[in-house]
Write an enzyme that holds these catalytic residues in place. Sequence first.
Site, PDB file in Angstrom:
ATOM      1  N   ASP A 300     -43.638  97.593  -1.942  1.00 47.95           N
ATOM      2  CA  ASP A 300     -42.227  97.496  -1.546  1.00 47.95           C
ATOM      3  C   ASP A 300     -42.140  97.017  -0.113  1.00 47.95           C
ATOM      4  O   ASP A 300     -42.105  97.810   0.796  1.00 47.95           O
ATOM      5  CB  ASP A 300     -41.543  98.850  -1.731  1.00 47.95           C
ATOM      6  CG  ASP A 300     -40.035  98.761  -1.579  1.00 47.95           C
ATOM      7  OD1 ASP A 300     -39.506  97.633  -1.537  1.00 47.95           O
ATOM      8  OD2 ASP A 300     -39.393  99.817  -1.488  1.00 47.95           O
ATOM      9  N   GLU A 334     -33.815  95.027   4.151  1.00 51.16           N
ATOM     10  CA  GLU A 334     -33.332  95.477   2.833  1.00 51.16           C
ATOM     11  C   GLU A 334     -33.210  96.988   2.789  1.00 51.16           C
ATOM     12  O   GLU A 334     -32.276  97.539   2.213  1.00 51.16           O
ATOM     13  CB  GLU A 334     -34.287  94.999   1.732  1.00 51.16           C
ATOM     14  CG  GLU A 334     -33.752  95.240   0.311  1.00 51.16           C
ATOM     15  CD  GLU A 334     -34.020  96.620  -0.253  1.00 51.16           C
ATOM     16  OE1 GLU A 334     -33.335  97.021  -1.212  1.00 51.16           O
ATOM     17  OE2 GLU A 334     -34.906  97.330   0.254  1.00 51.16           O
ATOM     18  N   HIS A 433     -41.878 104.116  -1.418  1.00 54.91           N
ATOM     19  CA  HIS A 433     -41.425 104.726  -0.157  1.00 54.91           C
ATOM     20  C   HIS A 433     -42.332 105.879   0.280  1.00 54.91           C
ATOM     21  O   HIS A 433     -41.859 106.844   0.873  1.00 54.91           O
ATOM     22  CB  HIS A 433     -39.978 105.232  -0.273  1.00 54.91           C
ATOM     23  CG  HIS A 433     -38.975 104.151  -0.523  1.00 54.91           C
ATOM     24  ND1 HIS A 433     -37.633 104.409  -0.701  1.00 54.91           N
ATOM     25  CD2 HIS A 433     -39.102 102.802  -0.607  1.00 54.91           C
ATOM     26  CE1 HIS A 433     -36.978 103.267  -0.898  1.00 54.91           C
ATOM     27  NE2 HIS A 433     -37.857 102.285  -0.849  1.00 54.91           N
TER      28      HIS A 433
HETATM   29 ZN   LIG Z   1     -37.790  97.030  -1.894  1.00 53.18          ZN
END
Ligand SMILES: [Zn+2]
Length: 470
Positions: A300, A334, A433
């Site tokens: 991510d 983002e 995350h």
């Molecule tokens: Zn992302």
Amino acid sequence: MGQRARFVITLPLVLLGATTLLAQSPHTDNAHNTGTNGSWIHQYREPAARLIGEAMGSTFAWQRLSVLTDTIGNRLSGSPALERAVQWAVDEMKRDGLENVHTERVMVPKWVRGAESAEIVEPVRHPIVMLGLGDSIGTPADGVQAEVLTFHSFEELDSKASQVRGKIVFFNVPFTAYGETVRFRSGGPSRAARYGAVAMLIRSVGPDGLRTPHTGALQYSSDAPKIPAAAITTEDADRIQRLTDRGSRVVVHLKMEAHFDPDAESANVIGELRGRERPEEIVVVSGHLDSWDVGAGASDDGGGCIVTWEALRIMKKLNLRPRRTVRVVLWTNEENGGRGGVAYRDQHRAELAKHVMMLESDGGVFRPLGFGFTGNEAGRQTVKTIATLLTGIAADQINGGGGGADIGPSVTDGRIPAMSLDVDGSKYFLIHHTPADTIDKIDPVEMAKCAAAVAVMAYVIADLPQRLGQ
Ligand SMILES: [Zn+2]
């Protein structure tokens, strides 16, 4: 294991493509009829096979991601690391021979985590493994200490509103689907604060892991006081639940230094392969370069950046220049603001109508399944036909729900067909995350397949005689 051996399967693919080309005299097909007759696709078998062969023939994408994640690391908005990544991407795109490589300035919020900790102090001391939620305020310097009240839904909180004042509200909601569970991370703090809570904890938004906390942004409501908020591991959540179920009064001490510094300068990074016939018409492929400040931002969304960028690199390397321009955008911010996507829409408003399709890869670069598509039926049929070029790597599904957080503002205002790369999502939320979002979770062959799929889809859409959906 076996990664090198698996590359062998790409060679027959290349040969198959070449054979098909010779057998079918593709340029006699009715290339202008993309709506009703699938024969136009034959002319793309040979370039598709070359793109797949090039992507699968090396571990270039994975190696590039390892440079990003090992030598720069995670890249929170406003951090020096993100700006190093921006400059690195510009330099590397130029080295790839991409065209019109540049940055577009975006002011981004700068949230700083600082030191943080949490501990159960009653009935006995236990350290809690936690991560403050992005955009949270901090606690006073000596922390907050209060009894924990455990809830499993917003309704349960509402029903016990009178008990909440002065307490720490804890939402212990097991992960189901992201969209379902993330509500407690984003909306939980203000829900609790309205009833007088002094802090909020959530069970991490992810499946049971190995004592790994998941951060992510919260969203304070303007009509509620701001209180500090953090995610704790599923193991620590279960312990608080067991203590509570046993009738114990659980008291937690939470310390967080989180705060905002003034907005910082950042940028979207753009590179292109200019179209050979209609360079003013644009196909965008993209990922977001920023990440959370834990782990390495590999899944991510470093991987999404690299595989979409890779599509242009291999087209350039193979000297495959489509009719229209293919543009890669690496978005900034983002994760906690979305300002990169908004800035692009505003800076490119005059050419949104010339955007033929926008694609975002932000679901990991695990084994690709195909794409999500949002657009009209004619566009969907064309994209489905293009996807038949990806059956050899089993990435030929076209599902609904194409889109992405960063392309969203442009897609909405410009009514642009939107796509996302769909991958096997079974591992994504385990590391999402977290400090465990590192490149070792990513398989070089699966990543190469993602790059191949994006390259073929973007190339053919950019090269179609007719604009997608018309
Ligand atoms: Zn992302």
